[in-house]
Design an enzyme around this catalytic site. Structure first.
Site, short mmCIF file in Angstrom:
data_model
loop_
_atom_site.label_atom_id
_atom_site.label_comp_id
_atom_site.label_asym_id
_atom_site.label_seq_id
_atom_site.Cartn_x
_atom_site.Cartn_y
_atom_site.Cartn_z
N THR A 67 0.75 -1.31 -0.03
CA THR A 67 -0.07 0.09 -0.05
C THR A 67 1.05 1.34 0.07
O THR A 67 1.75 1.38 0.97
CB THR A 67 -0.88 0.08 1.26
N LEU A 111 -6.52 -7.83 0.93
CA LEU A 111 -6.40 -8.84 1.73
C LEU A 111 -7.10 -8.84 3.15
O LEU A 111 -6.63 -7.82 3.82
CB LEU A 111 -5.00 -9.67 1.82
N LYS A 149 -6.54 2.07 -3.21
CA LYS A 149 -6.46 1.34 -1.76
C LYS A 149 -6.56 2.11 -0.78
O LYS A 149 -7.47 1.65 0.13
CB LYS A 149 -4.94 0.56 -1.72
N ASN A 189 -9.95 1.77 2.19
CA ASN A 189 -9.73 1.36 3.65
C ASN A 189 -10.12 2.78 4.38
O ASN A 189 -10.65 2.59 5.43
CB ASN A 189 -8.43 1.29 3.93
N GLY A 233 -17.94 0.11 18.34
CA GLY A 233 -17.20 -0.46 19.37
C GLY A 233 -16.23 0.58 19.85
O GLY A 233 -16.51 1.57 20.19
N GLY A 278 -8.94 -0.41 14.32
CA GLY A 278 -7.59 -0.83 14.90
C GLY A 278 -6.92 -1.51 13.56
O GLY A 278 -7.37 -1.41 12.45
N CYS A 328 -3.81 -1.84 9.24
CA CYS A 328 -3.73 -1.07 7.90
C CYS A 328 -4.88 0.20 8.20
O CYS A 328 -4.25 1.35 7.67
CB CYS A 328 -4.78 -2.17 6.97
N LYS A 378 -2.98 3.55 9.77
CA LYS A 378 -2.03 4.04 8.98
C LYS A 378 -2.05 4.68 7.59
O LYS A 378 -1.81 5.56 7.23
CB LYS A 378 -0.74 2.99 8.82
N LYS A 423 -8.51 -9.58 15.31
CA LYS A 423 -9.60 -10.23 14.88
C LYS A 423 -9.60 -11.69 14.89
O LYS A 423 -8.46 -12.14 14.98
CB LYS A 423 -9.96 -9.53 13.60
#
Length: 333
Positions: free
Chosen positions: A123, A157, A211, A215, A260, A264, A267, A270, A328
């Protein structure tokens, strides 16, 4: 095809293994000798459901191997993937020192008359493909301007389901203006898109931005739902019911709507920071991202007043259990 993957971290190892699974000959290179030794001996270095089976099969059948030698790894390679870390700098921008450092080394190894596709899998900020090309040319001993193209092919991914994401992608994004590179990348990804999922070709800068935009948009959804949750507490509404109500709208979708303590992982923080920094570099005030990051920081502390209130501000000597340490399910991150 003969493929080299530079970097055997999360993205590099998944990428190399999955390309080997479709019949390519893949060499992965890393500077960490102990990691390369483990991988060469069949010891996988990350946990990802389904990966070890593919890794061991392709290692045994000779389609996947590992080395610390960059020159050996790129010899006769048709495609070279850069799967290197881009950690955030102090100002939030992505640090490209690893990618540009390897690019400089590649400049000494690419030969005139050959043709290699260099692929940014990491990325990276908009404009990185141009920087990689310049770094390669700067260290070349001869004119190799026609011997390679730099392509942007960002990964999408998700940890825990990365093998499925790679083998059955929603879409494959490829940024290049080279017809020769388009032909090679089309051939490489053909086995992964037989169900009709698209390969989307675009220019390099648009692919790089895609990308970060993806995100960051997901981070926006998370922060928005955390704001809705705060409002629900004050209005006496049930945020879980609100989530179901709005998630049933296909324009919005059900995913990334769970409130929540903030987003975090490796990915989102940043990438949001890096996109915001890129906006600042061109004097654009990305106000939504500023708000998203601010909401996320505050949300991390939201549980503490509730705990203190429950115990009437008396926390002395209390023991607290923390349920769930991984970022996760089905990951070791």
């Amino acid at each position: 095809m003969r493929i080299t993957v530079i970097g055997t971290g999360y993205v590099g190892l998944v990428t190399g293994t999955c390309f080997a699974e479709t019949g390519n000959t893949v060499t992965c290179v890393d500077i960490d000798a102990s990691k390369v030794e483990k991988l060469s001996n069949g010891v996988i270095t990350i946990y990802e459901p389904g990966l070890e089976k593919l890794f061991l099969r392709n290692l045994k059948e000779g389609r996947l191997d590992f080395t610390t030698s960059l020159s050996d790894a790129v010899k006769d390679a048709e495609i070279i993937f850069l799967a290197l870390p881009t950690p955030p700098g102090e100002d939030g921008s992505a640090d490209l020192k690893y990618i540009l450092g390897v690019a400089a080394e590649l400049g000494k190894l690419i030969k005139p008359g050959d043709y290699t596709v260099i692929v940014d899998k990491s990325t990276v900020p908009v404009g990185t493909a141009e920087k990689v090309r310049s770094a390669i040319l700067a260290t070349a001993d001869a004119d190799i301007s026609e011997a390679f193209d730099v392509v942007s092919n960002p990964e999408f991914l998700r940890e825990g389901v990365a093998v499925d994401d790679f083998m059955k992608p929603d879409r494959v994004v490829i940024g290049t203006s080279s017809e020769k590179a388009i032909k090679i990348m089309n051939e490489l990804y053909a086995p992964f898109v037989r169900q009709g999922n698209p390969i989307i070709f675009m220019d390099e800068r648009s692919a790089e931005l895609t990308k970060y935009a993806a995100n960051s948009f997901l981070a926006v959804k998370i922060s928005f739902m955390n704001e809705i949750a705060q409002l629900c507490e004050r209005l006496g509404a049930d945020v879980d019911m609100v989530r179901k109500g709005i998630g049933s709208d296909e324009r919005i979708g059900r995913r990334f709507l769970f409130p929540g303590i903030g987003y975090g992982g490796s990915c989102f923080p940043k990438d949001v920071q890096a996109l915001n920094r890129s906006a600042g570099d061109v004097n654009y005030d990305f106000r939504i991202l500023d708000a998203v990051m601010k909401v996320n920081e505050v949300q991390k502390l939201h549980l503490l007043p509730k705990v203190k209130q429950f115990f009437n501000n008396d926390l002395k000597g209390r023991h607290f259990a923390l349920w769930g340490l991984s970022f996760k399910p089905n990951t070791d991150d």
